[in-house]
Design a protein around this motif. Structure first.
Motif, PDB file in Angstrom:
ATOM      1  N   THR A 154       0.793  -1.225   0.000  1.00 18.83           N
ATOM      2  CA  THR A 154       0.000   0.000   0.000  1.00 18.83           C
ATOM      3  C   THR A 154       0.827   1.276   0.000  1.00 18.83           C
ATOM      4  O   THR A 154       0.272   2.361  -0.175  1.00 18.83           O
ATOM      5  CB  THR A 154      -0.920   0.027   1.233  1.00 18.83           C
ATOM      6  OG1 THR A 154      -0.127  -0.110   2.424  1.00 18.83           O
ATOM      7  CG2 THR A 154      -1.931  -1.113   1.176  1.00 18.83           C
ATOM      8  N   ILE A 155       2.152   1.162   0.203  1.00 17.17           N
ATOM      9  CA  ILE A 155       2.980   2.364   0.288  1.00 17.17           C
ATOM     10  C   ILE A 155       3.499   2.786  -1.081  1.00 17.17           C
ATOM     11  O   ILE A 155       4.135   3.825  -1.226  1.00 17.17           O
ATOM     12  CB  ILE A 155       4.167   2.125   1.236  1.00 17.17           C
ATOM     13  CG1 ILE A 155       4.790   3.461   1.677  1.00 17.17           C
ATOM     14  CG2 ILE A 155       5.205   1.222   0.601  1.00 17.17           C
ATOM     15  CD1 ILE A 155       5.898   3.301   2.699  1.00 17.17           C
ATOM     16  N   LYS A 156       3.215   2.002  -2.100  1.00 16.00           N
ATOM     17  CA  LYS A 156       3.863   2.179  -3.404  1.00 16.00           C
ATOM     18  C   LYS A 156       3.693   3.581  -3.978  1.00 16.00           C
ATOM     19  O   LYS A 156       4.638   4.170  -4.485  1.00 16.00           O
ATOM     20  CB  LYS A 156       3.360   1.130  -4.392  1.00 16.00           C
ATOM     21  CG  LYS A 156       1.852   0.990  -4.485  1.00 16.00           C
ATOM     22  CD  LYS A 156       1.467  -0.170  -5.385  1.00 16.00           C
ATOM     23  CE  LYS A 156      -0.022  -0.409  -5.423  1.00 16.00           C
ATOM     24  NZ  LYS A 156      -0.511  -1.026  -4.171  1.00 16.00           N
ATOM     25  N   GLU A 157       2.498   4.137  -3.924  1.00 17.01           N
ATOM     26  CA  GLU A 157       2.296   5.471  -4.493  1.00 17.01           C
ATOM     27  C   GLU A 157       3.009   6.541  -3.682  1.00 17.01           C
ATOM     28  O   GLU A 157       3.543   7.503  -4.228  1.00 17.01           O
ATOM     29  CB  GLU A 157       0.806   5.781  -4.585  1.00 17.01           C
ATOM     30  CG  GLU A 157       0.087   5.076  -5.722  1.00 17.01           C
ATOM     31  CD  GLU A 157       0.583   5.555  -7.069  1.00 17.01           C
ATOM     32  OE1 GLU A 157       0.630   6.770  -7.299  1.00 17.01           O
ATOM     33  OE2 GLU A 157       0.938   4.701  -7.892  1.00 17.01           O
ATOM     34  N   LEU A 158       3.016   6.375  -2.363  1.00 14.24           N
ATOM     35  CA  LEU A 158       3.615   7.389  -1.501  1.00 14.24           C
ATOM     36  C   LEU A 158       5.109   7.535  -1.753  1.00 14.24           C
ATOM     37  O   LEU A 158       5.658   8.637  -1.644  1.00 14.24           O
ATOM     38  CB  LEU A 158       3.353   7.025  -0.031  1.00 14.24           C
ATOM     39  CG  LEU A 158       3.874   8.025   1.004  1.00 14.24           C
ATOM     40  CD1 LEU A 158       3.117   9.342   0.911  1.00 14.24           C
ATOM     41  CD2 LEU A 158       3.773   7.447   2.412  1.00 14.24           C
ATOM     42  N   ILE A 159       5.777   6.444  -2.125  1.00 14.65           N
ATOM     43  CA  ILE A 159       7.224   6.519  -2.355  1.00 14.65           C
ATOM     44  C   ILE A 159       7.562   6.519  -3.837  1.00 14.65           C
ATOM     45  O   ILE A 159       8.722   6.395  -4.214  1.00 14.65           O
ATOM     46  CB  ILE A 159       7.953   5.360  -1.646  1.00 14.65           C
ATOM     47  CG1 ILE A 159       7.461   4.004  -2.165  1.00 14.65           C
ATOM     48  CG2 ILE A 159       7.770   5.467  -0.138  1.00 14.65           C
ATOM     49  CD1 ILE A 159       8.232   2.830  -1.590  1.00 14.65           C
TER      50      ILE A 159
END
Length: 596
Positions: A154-159
């Motif tokens: 779920t962190i893919k877009e944030l980083i």
């Protein structure tokens, strides 16, 4: 309410329009029933400085703190909280090294995987010298009908690691992010704010019609929000099963007849999300009959969730309440829908009041998030209680910030001037309280250099503390008359309690060919005669007519020198007469004394 003189005689002039132009014939001037109606805000201008030395903030919570690595059974879970780019890179590096060491066949040197962050580019760099390739499993998602599970990254877009077709071959679907051994890989620009859609049983139903056959599509309600992935970004479709676009697409293709009978729709539907405009695009492949989406149907509850609310013109007249697709075509959201907004990562914010079509005030907060050197994201947000169909927090039930429109970016030149503004500057607001929906408000950050301006007349970026030095908007509430003023041209303006100055009437001024021929009527009144000529009535300061001097006493129009000489002569005559009376009195006294 009539304008009169000391003799209670009414002053005459013309009525005027909002621009001060005369309307109709001369009439008695009356301002008894004058009021100022409200005006809805159409434009907001802001002048601010954004601190160029500010750090980028990353906010992690339970919806975006997991990262899945291929070959690792359990996902990496980072601690929720606010990070800078450097601290987030350090946290990911520690977690990734630990995860690599737990693999069934761990790489030879798991501690040789480095993660760094560049404050200049705003991107993360992954350096792999572990002895094996490292794959970030980004394509694994979850069924949109269920909450996120442990196999979700779920962190893919944030980083800056979005799921996308990396090899250009759409037939094999989206690819994961691979960092080969002995190489480095750089992320895309991080997405600091994901647009989150909360779907419940009150906003998840869509009614559409395929040539007489009516279907009902239901987007699965879930306690966790959908994101906006699966968007068309330069021709590359990025997909995630937990996205709002994917959930909408699944719901349309699994729609059932409203009469309860089974049977899928005749068309195959695909849904994209345009990240630049913040709008959804529903496409039909045309294999079935023409389709109509009846967004005005009271049974349809997902209009505002997806931005497909019925369209109204400036007179609040319904113009469009259904959207049709003929053959292989598409329909697009009318406006960028409201989404839940987390202001935690904002570097700077400023608030201002705007007014809806009823004159009610609402507070808009503009948030700014630094992405990299000379690049910022901006968002307009409001409390959900101020928005029609605003979504309260699912736990406490209290209002929460809602992003209005899709936001955008601000890019600055190296000298601190504004280079370019992107995004939906013309934002549509659905204010609560019965006002017109889809009220457009243009947000003006200044004239950028890409538009031919200096880039210094609005928002700038210098190494000073972020601050707002000017803001304005063109709306106001209803007001009552609090005073009047009269200009030199005879224009009577009203000053209202809401701060508006509005033209009310225009004084008429009379002119005679020979004013010396007028006959005096008393009380400073004069009458027309044959000698004076006919009256000519017009506007002050035209055709030789004089100006109006408001709040002033009229100056004397006599020859002061002549009158002064006459006054002196009268004074001397009075003194001489007074002497004669005194002399007569003395003579009479002498006569009396002679008798004695």
């Amino acid at each position: 309410g009539y304008m009169v003189n000391s003799s209670n005689l009414r002053t005459q002039g013309w009525r005027v329009d909002d621009d001060g132009n005369t309307v109709g014939d001369i009439t008695d001037i009356n301002i008894a029933d004058v009021s100022s109606s409200s005006r809805a805000t159409t434009e907001v201008s802001i002048g601010a400085n954004l601190d160029s030395t500010a750090e980028t903030r990353f906010v992690l919570d339970d919806n975006n703190n997991q990262l899945l690595i291929g070959g690792v059974t359990d996902p990496i879970v980072l601690n929720s909280g606010t990070y800078t780019g450097d601290t987030l890179a350090a946290a990911m590096q520690e977690k990734i090294r630990t995860a690599l060491s737990t693999m069934t066949s761990p790489p030879a040197n798991p501690d040789n995987f480095d993660v760094t962050y560049s404050n200049v580019t705003g991107k993360f760099t992954f350096a792999n010298n572990t002895g094996s390739d490292v794959t970030f499993d980004l394509a694994s998602g979850q069924d949109p009908a269920t909450p996120p599970t442990t196999n979700a990254s779920t962190i893919k877009e944030l980083i800056g690691l979005p799921v996308k077709d990396r090899d250009g071959d759409p037939t094999n679907g989206p690819e994961d992010f691979v960092v080969t051994n002995g190489s480095t890989a750089i992320s895309d620009t991080p997405r600091l704010t994901d647009k989150l859609f909360y779907v419940n049983n009150n906003n998840n139903t869509i009614i559409f019609n395929e040539s007489g056959t009516e279907f009902q599509a239901v987007i699965p309600a879930q306690p966790t929000p959908y994101n906006t992935l699966k968007y068309n970004n330069g021709g590359t479709i990025e997909d995630d099963p937990s996205s709002m676009a994917a959930a909408l697409e699944t719901a349309l293709n699994n729609a059932t007849h409203t009469d309860g009978s089974a049977g899928p729709p005749g068309n195959v539907y695909t849904v994209d999300y345009d990240d630049a405009t913040g709008k959804f695009i529903i496409r039909s492949d045309g294999t079935g009959p023409d389709v109509t989406f009846n967004w005005g149907d009271e049974r349809t509850s997902a209009e505002q969730l997806l931005g497909f609310a019925s369209e109204y013109d400036s007179n609040n007249t319904l113009t469009v309440n259904s959207f049709s697709i003929s053959g292989a075509g598409y329909i697009e959201s009318v406006y960028s829908p409201n989404t839940v907004f987390d202001p935690t990562a904002a570097t700077y914010s400023t608030a201002l009041n705007v007014y809806d079509t009823l004159g009610s005030p609402h507070t808009i907060t503009l948030y700014f998030k630094k992405v990299s050197s000379n690049n910022w994201e901006w968002y307009a947000a409001m409390s959900s209680e101020d928005l029609d169909n605003g979504i309260p927090d699912g736990t406490s039930g209290t209002p929460q910030p809602m992003m209005v429109g899709g936001g955008g970016t601000l890019e600055f030149n190296p000298n601190g001037s504004l280079k370019e503004v992107t995004g939906n500057q013309d934002v549509y607001f659905n204010f609560a309280g019965g006002a017109d929906l889809l009220q457009p408000i243009d947000i003006d950050f200044g004239t950028s250099s890409s538009e031919g301006g200096s880039g210094l007349d609005g928002t700038t970026q210098y190494a000073n503390a972020s601050a707002t030095f000017s803001q304005s908007q063109d709306g106001f509430p209803a007001g009552s008359l609090s005073g009047v003023s009269v200009g030199r041209d005879g224009l009577i303006s009203g000053v209202f309690s809401n701060g508006e100055i509005k033209p009310l009437a225009q004084l008429a001024l009379a002119m005679f060919q020979s004013p010396w021929g007028l006959v005096k009527e008393g009380n400073n009144l004069w009458a027309e005669t044959v000698e004076s000529g006919n009256v000519s009535i017009g506007l002050p300061k035209t055709a030789g007519r004089g100006e109006i001097a408001a709040n002033s006493l009229e100056q004397s129009n006599v020859d002061i020198a002549t009158e002064f000489v006459r006054m002196i002569a009268a004074q001397r005559a009075y003194q001489a007469n007074a002497r004669m009376i005194t002399t007569s009195d003395d003579l009479l006294n002498e006569v009396v004394n002679l008798k004695r």
